[in-house]
Design a protein around this motif. Structure first.
Motif, mmCIF file in Angstrom:
data_model
loop_
_atom_site.group_PDB
_atom_site.id
_atom_site.type_symbol
_atom_site.label_atom_id
_atom_site.label_comp_id
_atom_site.label_asym_id
_atom_site.label_seq_id
_atom_site.Cartn_x
_atom_site.Cartn_y
_atom_site.Cartn_z
ATOM 1 N N GLY A 1 0.971 -1.232 -0.046
ATOM 2 C CA GLY A 1 0.207 0.018 0.026
ATOM 3 C C GLY A 1 1.009 1.289 0.019
ATOM 4 N N LYS A 2 1.843 1.219 0.618
ATOM 5 C CA LYS A 2 3.019 2.480 0.841
ATOM 6 C C LYS A 2 3.391 2.649 -0.470
ATOM 7 C CE LYS A 2 4.115 2.648 5.894
ATOM 8 N NZ LYS A 2 5.000 1.950 6.567
ATOM 9 N N ASN A 3 3.757 1.862 -1.206
ATOM 10 C CA ASN A 3 4.539 1.805 -2.322
ATOM 11 C C ASN A 3 3.591 2.316 -3.432
ATOM 12 O OD1 ASN A 3 7.056 0.962 -1.973
ATOM 13 N ND2 ASN A 3 6.969 -0.966 -3.130
ATOM 14 N N GLU A 4 2.467 1.947 -3.430
ATOM 15 C CA GLU A 4 1.288 2.438 -4.478
ATOM 16 C C GLU A 4 1.183 3.724 -4.133
ATOM 17 O OE1 GLU A 4 -2.205 -0.109 -4.221
ATOM 18 O OE2 GLU A 4 -1.184 -1.832 -4.874
ATOM 19 N N GLU A 5 0.802 4.305 -2.803
ATOM 20 C CA GLU A 5 0.805 5.543 -2.377
ATOM 21 C C GLU A 5 1.626 6.457 -3.067
ATOM 22 O OE1 GLU A 5 0.377 6.817 1.934
ATOM 23 O OE2 GLU A 5 -1.069 5.151 1.658
ATOM 24 N N LYS A 6 3.268 6.190 -2.976
ATOM 25 C CA LYS A 6 4.265 6.856 -3.221
ATOM 26 C C LYS A 6 4.084 7.019 -4.857
ATOM 27 C CE LYS A 6 7.876 5.539 -0.220
ATOM 28 N NZ LYS A 6 8.950 4.677 -0.126
ATOM 29 N N ALA A 7 3.813 5.909 -5.713
ATOM 30 C CA ALA A 7 3.522 6.093 -6.838
ATOM 31 C C ALA A 7 2.501 6.969 -7.473
ATOM 32 C CB ALA A 7 3.467 4.652 -7.622
ATOM 33 N N GLN A 8 1.383 6.936 -6.638
ATOM 34 C CA GLN A 8 0.321 7.917 -6.925
ATOM 35 C C GLN A 8 0.767 9.271 -6.763
ATOM 36 O OE1 GLN A 8 -2.732 6.781 -8.057
ATOM 37 N NE2 GLN A 8 -2.896 9.044 -8.633
ATOM 38 N N VAL A 9 1.540 9.492 -5.825
ATOM 39 C CA VAL A 9 2.001 11.182 -5.452
ATOM 40 C C VAL A 9 3.006 11.366 -6.763
ATOM 41 C CG1 VAL A 9 3.660 12.513 -4.139
ATOM 42 C CG2 VAL A 9 2.116 10.950 -3.023
ATOM 43 N N LEU A 10 3.702 10.339 -7.243
ATOM 44 C CA LEU A 10 4.690 10.954 -8.345
ATOM 45 C C LEU A 10 3.818 11.288 -9.628
ATOM 46 C CD1 LEU A 10 7.676 8.316 -7.821
ATOM 47 C CD2 LEU A 10 7.782 10.700 -7.585
ATOM 48 N N THR A 11 2.860 10.368 -9.808
ATOM 49 C CA THR A 11 1.895 10.354 -11.021
ATOM 50 C C THR A 11 1.282 11.760 -11.052
ATOM 51 O OG1 THR A 11 1.300 8.125 -11.026
ATOM 52 C CG2 THR A 11 -0.050 9.373 -12.272
ATOM 53 N N ARG B 1 9.114 6.030 -10.432
ATOM 54 C CA ARG B 1 7.810 5.611 -10.371
ATOM 55 C C ARG B 1 7.967 4.132 -10.649
ATOM 56 N NH1 ARG B 1 2.682 7.784 -13.431
ATOM 57 N NH2 ARG B 1 4.083 7.148 -15.312
ATOM 58 N N GLU B 2 8.664 4.010 -11.847
ATOM 59 C CA GLU B 2 8.834 2.681 -12.363
ATOM 60 C C GLU B 2 9.598 1.560 -11.461
ATOM 61 O OE1 GLU B 2 10.631 1.814 -16.552
ATOM 62 O OE2 GLU B 2 8.999 3.205 -16.857
ATOM 63 N N GLN B 3 10.689 2.258 -10.697
ATOM 64 C CA GLN B 3 11.236 1.169 -9.822
ATOM 65 C C GLN B 3 10.416 0.895 -8.660
ATOM 66 O OE1 GLN B 3 14.739 3.626 -8.666
ATOM 67 N NE2 GLN B 3 16.075 2.607 -10.317
ATOM 68 N N LEU B 4 9.754 1.930 -8.276
ATOM 69 C CA LEU B 4 8.661 1.486 -6.996
ATOM 70 C C LEU B 4 8.068 0.369 -7.286
ATOM 71 C CD1 LEU B 4 7.038 4.687 -5.730
ATOM 72 C CD2 LEU B 4 8.735 3.473 -4.664
ATOM 73 N N SER B 5 7.387 0.380 -8.543
ATOM 74 C CA SER B 5 6.528 -0.936 -9.057
ATOM 75 C C SER B 5 7.191 -2.012 -9.331
ATOM 76 C CB SER B 5 5.751 -0.537 -10.149
ATOM 77 O OG SER B 5 6.312 -0.293 -11.338
#
Ligand SMILES: [Zn+2]
Ligand SMILES: [Zn+2]
Length: 261
Positions: free
Chosen positions: A123-133, A169-173
């Motif tokens: 969930g935390k990773n997704e949150e971060k990715a969302q912020v970046l997007t 963002r790619e690295q996060l996923s």
């Protein structure tokens, strides 16, 4: 690795510390220095040496001849040794059953965390990715504005920033956190119902065999089998006792019924 005590046992025999008149030939099977578990079949202390279930060494005498003498004796099965042996084995089984339950609970917990998705690390990773997007989208709008105003250099600078953010963002996923990958691994794990070890589902046959032939698994399998065996023996004995007492009662009753001379 042999302990010093085991090494001395091998060199000088287990009765190395006994006084000469106590030496094996003179020790009776009912002597306090004789391991009664061994007389009943085996000493559990010898099952798990150097495993995490190690019970520590047994300092008493384990002697095949003494066991044979005990088995031939008229007091065989009449000293309560087998009851003590069964009780001890059952306590070891209860311990491993607790370990098995803990293992199941651990697997269930990590699966539940994985299924719920939040507030786990994924969930935390997704949150971060969302912020970046969101940030990228904002920047793209700004770049378009700059472009339409003819401020090309500024727009190019911002494009570089967008590329960086996209990479991030790619690295996060693509690299899930270590806890996530641990959970993914555990999803394919199971608990051995005999010894409580964690096993990998669908593991290579050679590793499955290694496990089944391992000290810990073999030890608990032996304990389980012996507990069943002893219980069966005790039930049979009880039944025989019951039959004997019924026979005695009926013969007594018949005698009472006989006409008095
Ligand atoms: Zn022993
Ligand atoms: Zn096992």
């Amino acid at each position: 690795m042999l302990s010093a005590a085991q090494l001395l046992d091998e060199l000088m025999g287990r009765d190395r510390n006994l006084a000469p008149d106590e030496k094996r030939c003179n020790v009776r099977w009912d002597h306090e220095t004789v391991c009664k578990y061994y007389l009943c079949g085996f000493c559990p202390a010898e099952l798990f040496t150097n495993t995490r279930s190690d019970l520590g060494p047994c300092e008493k005498i384990h002697d095949e001849n003494l066991r044979k003498m005990y088995e031939k004796s008229s007091r065989f099965m009449k000293e309560g040794y087998e009851r003590d042996f069964l009780r001890y084995l059952q306590s070891l089984l209860a311990e491993v059953e607790r370990r098995i339950r803990r293992g199941h609970a651990r697997l269930a917990l990590s699966q539940a965390q994985q299924n719920s998705g939040a507030p786990g690390p994924s969930g935390k990773n997704e949150e971060k990715a969302q912020v970046l997007t969101t940030k990228i989208e904002e920047l793209v709008v700004q770049i378009e504005e700059l472009g339409s105003e003819g401020r090309v250099e500024e727009a190019q600078g911002m494009m570089k920033l967008v590329e960086q953010l996209k990479e991030e963002r790619e690295q996060l996923s693509s690299t899930p956190s270590t806890i996530e990958s641990f959970a993914a691994q555990e999803k394919q794990m199971e608990v051995c119902e005999v010894c409580g070890a964690f096993l990998i589902v669908g593991d290579a046959q050679s590793r499955v065999d290694d496990h089944l032939m391992g000290k810990q698994h073999m030890g608990y399998a032996k304990i389980k089998a012996t507990v069943e065996e002893l219980k069966g023996e005790f039930e049979q004995l009880q039944e025989e006792d019951l039959k004997t007492s019924i026979r005695q009662l009926t013969s007594a009753a018949l005698k009472q019924g006989e006409p008095q001379m």
